[in-house]
Design an enzyme around this catalytic site. Structure first.
Site, PDB file in Angstrom:
ATOM      1  N   VAL A  10       0.836  -1.206   0.000  1.00  0.00           N
ATOM      2  CA  VAL A  10       0.000   0.000   0.000  1.00  0.00           C
ATOM      3  C   VAL A  10       0.870   1.255   0.000  1.00  0.00           C
ATOM      4  O   VAL A  10       0.591   2.220  -0.714  1.00  0.00           O
ATOM      5  CB  VAL A  10      -0.962  -0.009   1.194  1.00  0.00           C
ATOM      6  CG1 VAL A  10      -1.782   1.275   1.228  1.00  0.00           C
ATOM      7  CG2 VAL A  10      -1.898  -1.213   1.120  1.00  0.00           C
ATOM      8  N   ASP A  11       1.930   1.249   0.802  1.00  0.00           N
ATOM      9  CA  ASP A  11       2.851   2.388   0.785  1.00  0.00           C
ATOM     10  C   ASP A  11       3.439   2.594  -0.605  1.00  0.00           C
ATOM     11  O   ASP A  11       3.592   3.734  -1.073  1.00  0.00           O
ATOM     12  CB  ASP A  11       3.989   2.161   1.781  1.00  0.00           C
ATOM     13  CG  ASP A  11       3.610   2.518   3.207  1.00  0.00           C
ATOM     14  OD1 ASP A  11       2.656   3.302   3.383  1.00  0.00           O
ATOM     15  OD2 ASP A  11       4.256   2.018   4.134  1.00  0.00           O
ATOM     16  N   LEU A  12       3.796   1.500  -1.262  1.00  0.00           N
ATOM     17  CA  LEU A  12       4.411   1.617  -2.580  1.00  0.00           C
ATOM     18  C   LEU A  12       3.405   2.074  -3.629  1.00  0.00           C
ATOM     19  O   LEU A  12       3.744   2.861  -4.521  1.00  0.00           O
ATOM     20  CB  LEU A  12       5.038   0.282  -2.967  1.00  0.00           C
ATOM     21  CG  LEU A  12       6.132  -0.197  -2.000  1.00  0.00           C
ATOM     22  CD1 LEU A  12       6.617  -1.587  -2.376  1.00  0.00           C
ATOM     23  CD2 LEU A  12       7.293   0.783  -1.969  1.00  0.00           C
ATOM     24  N   ALA A  60       3.069   5.731  -3.083  1.00  0.00           N
ATOM     25  CA  ALA A  60       4.229   6.455  -3.617  1.00  0.00           C
ATOM     26  C   ALA A  60       4.084   6.677  -5.113  1.00  0.00           C
ATOM     27  O   ALA A  60       4.349   7.779  -5.620  1.00  0.00           O
ATOM     28  CB  ALA A  60       5.509   5.677  -3.318  1.00  0.00           C
TER      29      ALA A  60
END
Length: 381
Positions: A168-170, A173
């Site tokens: 999810v972070d990626l 980003a």
């Protein structure tokens, strides 16, 4: 060589993974990235080890190459003045603070854009910047859980599982970089900057693709199917003599080719398996039939034969095997950043007109502080 973000300045006020990863991608495109960290501890991921890479964690190193570091305490008047000067000079500001946390320092979007109206100010939140979501802490694992991803990950009937990387972070980003680049293009046409917002939950939901589409079409929430695909078969891992093989059959012609490779072309004419809808309906029987044939040889042998016949297939690699495969294919998956640091994952896009900027090693805390303080105190121009 001209790169699209040459000459642009990024004030990276973010930490952990989503924001720092977005900043690395902007650096790859030519931007100068200045990472603002807390004095002493710095970005909390510096301590997220083991494993370690020198004095920092491998986690920090993976998301912070090609940056300069300055340590600033916003509660200190002199440091705050430098932080304001940095964002006022910046083309791009990245931050993932709790909503409202930067307001009292004059580092929030409204304050920065009032002083620097051409800035593209990008905020990454967990659940949005207004209403109930503004107060909710945003961590990848939490968003995987509440955002539905864990419900479709894992084996049928087993407890939900997270993805093996902070996906999810990626995703956030990548969406942040897309939003920043779109805002920069808009600035070229309008002359004005703007506030870009990306929520982890929104990034995940927008990426649920066919699984969310299935629910929206039927009203039935998909469930975890292990390595099986909800709409295609065989599109899963199958047991060979020694280990698993991944087979991704996307149409009836590929299934016929698979059956021929396995030595049973008649299987493709079996009414239970002749079409994809039939194979999906009888997937348990299909798995049993295929694995009985696959038991005759090892996964690597079958994968080579299938690829030779145009059937998408491969062994289930660990990360070292995945990197070895990419190198063998000439994809150059890693890049060196200096003798005292491990290799880093390379920018994944190839461009015909330019190459990504040469990477530099992830910085030590405040490594560039003295030079940056002198630069920020000097008159602009």
């Amino acid at each position: 060589m001209i790169r699209p973000l040459d000459g642009m300045l990024v004030a990276d006020l973010s930490r952990v993974l989503a924001g720092p990863t977005a900043a690395v991608m902007l650096a790859d495109l030519g931007a100068r990235v200045i990472k603002v960290e807390r004095p002493g501890a710095g970005d909390e991921t510096r301590a997220w080890g083991p494993p370690w890479a020198g004095s920092s964690s491998a986690y920090f190193e993976a998301a912070n190459r090609s940056k300069q570091s300055i340590a600033l305490d916003f509660a200190d008047a002199d440091d705050l003045a430098l932080a304001r000067e940095l964002v006022d000079r910046a083309d791009i500001v990245l931050e993932n603070y709790r909503t409202g946390a930067l307001d009292r320092f004059g580092l929030d979007a409204a304050s920065v854009l009032a002083r620097n109206p051409r800035a593209v100010y990008c905020s990454i939140t967990g659940f949005g910047s207004s209403g109930e979501g503004a107060a909710m802490p945003g961590y990848d694992f939490l968003v995987q859980a509440v955002g539905g991803l864990m419900s479709i990950t894992g084996d049928p009937g087993a407890e939900p599982r997270k993805v093996g990387v902070a996906m999810v972070d990626l995703l956030a980003a990548n969406h942040a970089v897309m939003g920043v680049l779109a805002a920069l293009l808009h600035r070229e046409r309008s002359g004005a900057g703007q506030h870009v917002e990306v929520a982890l939950l929104s990034s995940l939901i927008a990426s649920l693709a066919n699984q969310a589409g299935s629910y929206l079409a039927t009203g039935v929430a998909p469930r975890a199917l292990g390595n099986r695909h909800p709409s295609i078969a065989p599109y899963e891992t199958l047991r060979c003599r020694d280990e698993l093989i991944a087979v991704a059959v996307g149409n009836d012609a590929q299934f016929a080719a698979l059956c021929a490779v396995l030595g049973d072309p008649g299987l493709a004419r079996d009414p239970r398996f002749a079409t994809n809808p039939a194979r999906v309906e009888h997937r348990d029987a299909l798995q049993a039939a295929l694995e009985a044939l696959l038991a005759a040889d090892d996964a690597a042998v079958w994968a080579a034969r299938m690829l030779g016949a145009g059937v998408p297939a491969g062994t289930v690699n660990s990360i070292d095997g995945a990197l070895a495969l990419a190198r063998r294919l000439g994809l150059e998956p890693t890049v060196g950043v200096g003798p005292e640091h491990p290799e880093q994952l390379a920018h994944p896009v190839r461009y015909s007109a330019f190459a990504p900027a040469p990477p530099t090693a992830p910085p030590a805390i405040d490594e560039h502080g003295a030079a940056l303080r002198a630069w920020l105190r000097a008159p602009r121009g």
